[in-house]
Design a protein around this motif. Sequence first.
Motif, PDB file in Angstrom:
ATOM      1  N   LYS A  22       1.263  -1.369   0.502  1.00  0.00           N
ATOM      2  CA  LYS A  22       0.091  -0.705   0.003  1.00  0.00           C
ATOM      3  C   LYS A  22       0.787   1.429   0.000  1.00  0.00           C
ATOM      4  N   LYS A  32     -11.313   6.529  -2.011  1.00  0.00           N
ATOM      5  CA  LYS A  32     -10.281   5.218  -1.694  1.00  0.00           C
ATOM      6  C   LYS A  32     -11.312   3.594  -1.133  1.00  0.00           C
ATOM      7  N   TYR A  38      -6.094   0.181  -0.464  1.00  0.00           N
ATOM      8  CA  TYR A  38      -6.903   1.052   0.207  1.00  0.00           C
ATOM      9  C   TYR A  38      -8.126   0.398   1.302  1.00  0.00           C
TER      10      TYR A  38
END
Length: 91
Positions: A22, A32, A38
Amino acid sequence: MEDLQTTEMNYKMFTKTFTTLKESLDLVPQEKKHYFPYQKPYYAFKLSQTSMKFSKKELVSLLGMLAHLDALIKRGTKYDRVRLEAGLLEV
């Protein structure tokens, strides 16, 4: 991300790998919540475990069926509801 989940990976190892992955992404989407990287780590872990139950061929086939169903419904005939119900039954 496809190689992120393996059968022997536990949650702790997944979280560590997921967080590293990430942080390495340059892309920051506006919303997101719609993007896998996310998601909260536990939710992403469960999604990954569930996705391993399906083959790539099955997922591509499902996507094709949904795209075809979408095109049929958007034509706007009187059978839209019936097509939607039949499509949902196929899933």
